[in-house]
Write a protein that holds these residues in place. Structure first.
Motif, PDB file in Angstrom:
ATOM      1  N   ALA A 106       0.913  -1.649  -0.123  1.00 39.82           N
ATOM      2  CA  ALA A 106      -0.057  -0.221   0.303  1.00 39.82           C
ATOM      3  C   ALA A 106       0.862   1.638   0.109  1.00 39.82           C
ATOM      4  O   ALA A 106       1.943   1.177   0.345  1.00 39.82           O
ATOM      5  N   ALA A 107       0.369   2.068  -0.461  1.00 38.77           N
ATOM      6  CA  ALA A 107       0.728   3.450  -1.080  1.00 38.77           C
ATOM      7  C   ALA A 107      -0.147   4.699   0.135  1.00 38.77           C
ATOM      8  O   ALA A 107      -1.082   4.431   0.168  1.00 38.77           O
ATOM      9  N   VAL A 108       0.243   4.828   1.714  1.00 34.37           N
ATOM     10  CA  VAL A 108      -0.472   6.412   2.562  1.00 34.37           C
ATOM     11  C   VAL A 108       0.304   7.423   2.323  1.00 34.37           C
ATOM     12  O   VAL A 108       1.576   7.318   1.825  1.00 34.37           O
ATOM     13  N   SER A 109      -0.259   8.263   2.134  1.00 37.88           N
ATOM     14  CA  SER A 109       0.469   9.593   2.683  1.00 37.88           C
ATOM     15  C   SER A 109       0.032  10.084   4.240  1.00 37.88           C
ATOM     16  O   SER A 109      -1.082   9.509   4.722  1.00 37.88           O
ATOM     17  N   GLY A 110       0.762  10.823   4.099  1.00 37.83           N
ATOM     18  CA  GLY A 110       0.738  11.736   5.793  1.00 37.83           C
ATOM     19  C   GLY A 110       2.120  10.767   6.729  1.00 37.83           C
ATOM     20  O   GLY A 110       2.868   9.610   5.653  1.00 37.83           O
ATOM     21  N   ASP A 111       1.326  11.025   7.958  1.00 40.05           N
ATOM     22  CA  ASP A 111       2.677   9.853   8.724  1.00 40.05           C
ATOM     23  C   ASP A 111       2.416   8.569   8.916  1.00 40.05           C
ATOM     24  O   ASP A 111       0.912   8.410   9.192  1.00 40.05           O
TER      25      ASP A 111
END
Length: 274
Positions: A106-111
């Motif tokens: 998965a690719a996530v944004s933020g911390d």
């Protein structure tokens, strides 16, 4: 192409290559590298090799992104994007030759914290089964080229639910107690042994719902996005996102019922209107 689509395409490409490597190593025989949290919680040499491949491919394609993998320390990035990776989810299945294992990316944004991140893209690939589940934020959830959706109704006969159990023997009695609370809502229970596949199967309507304590971020990062993009709901403890404390997924009505049972101890009658 949007950022989400770019990340989603990359996740599928890397998961496909990583899955092929895992499948090849399984056919050659499995070498147990170590135990992790408990004696039953194993890591194979293939886990480490597959994660190294994923890390290398991501670093080459997007060198500024962060990385959070099951078999390595977290690496911060500079782009605001972090890749959350389980190289072989269902390692015990994998070691025993059971085909229910998967590569989860998965690719996530933020911390890189499931309480606050925003998942942008994810892929769950089961190489022994030849199935690629994938999603990008706002783009729906897919099994290969077919769009998938959660089951939208609660069956009066009960829901087909899945769960899992921790490797620490001390956790078994509390987990079985939770299962006992849930049983009045269940048509039956499945124990697949790979959280990413449990979540993907809820997204695809093969399961109605799933709950489990003790999941790590890499266990559910891609799968939760699949469920959400398939029209489902994913929660943790009341008012929070999925975390190690709890992950519950399904359609909105079922998730509400499961949450009530798991956190209040009261078991409503099967099919009872809320």
């Amino acid at each position: 192409m949007s950022l989400e689509q770019e990340l989603g395409t990359l996740a599928i490409e890397i998961a496909t290559e990583a899955g092929a490597l895992a499948h090849a190593r399984r056919s050659e025989g499995v070498s147990i590298a170590a135990s992790k949290s408990a004696l039953a919680d194993i890591v194979t040499e293939a886990d480490r090799e597959v994660e190294a491949l994923i890390h290398k491919r991501i670093a080459a394609a997007r060198p500024g992104d962060g990385f959070l993998g099951e078999e390595s320390d977290a690496e911060p990035g500079t782009t605001g994007i972090t890749w959350v990776v389980d190289p072989i989810d269902g390692t015990v299945n994998y070691a025993y030759g059971i085909p229910s294992y998967a590569v989860s990316i998965a690719a996530v944004s933020g911390d890189p914290d499931p309480r606050t991140w925003t998942a942008l893209a994810g892929a769950v690939y089961a190489p022994a089964l030849g199935e690629m589940f994938h999603a990008v934020r706002g783009g729906g959830a897919w099994l290969g080229g077919r769009r998938i959706a959660v089951n939208g109704e609660v069956n009066p006969a009960g829901s087909l639910l899945a769960t899992g159990f921790g490797y620490d023997p001390a956790s078994h009695a509390p987990q079985l107690a939770l299962l006992g609370r849930v049983m009045p809502l269940a048509r039956d229970i499945r124990r697949i042994g790979a959280a990413s596949l449990d979540l993907a199967y809820v997204a695809a309507g093969r399961l109605d719902g799933y709950f489990e304590r003790g999941l790590n971020p890499w266990d559910h990062a891609a799968g939760v996005l699949l469920v959400q993009e398939a029209g489902g709901v994913a929660v943790g403890v009341p008012g929070a996102a999925p975390t190690r404390e709890m992950t519950i997924v399904g359609n909105a009505t079922l998730v509400e019922r499961l949450s009530q049972v798991l956190f209040s101890g009261a078991a409503p009658e099967v099919g009872r209107a809320e």
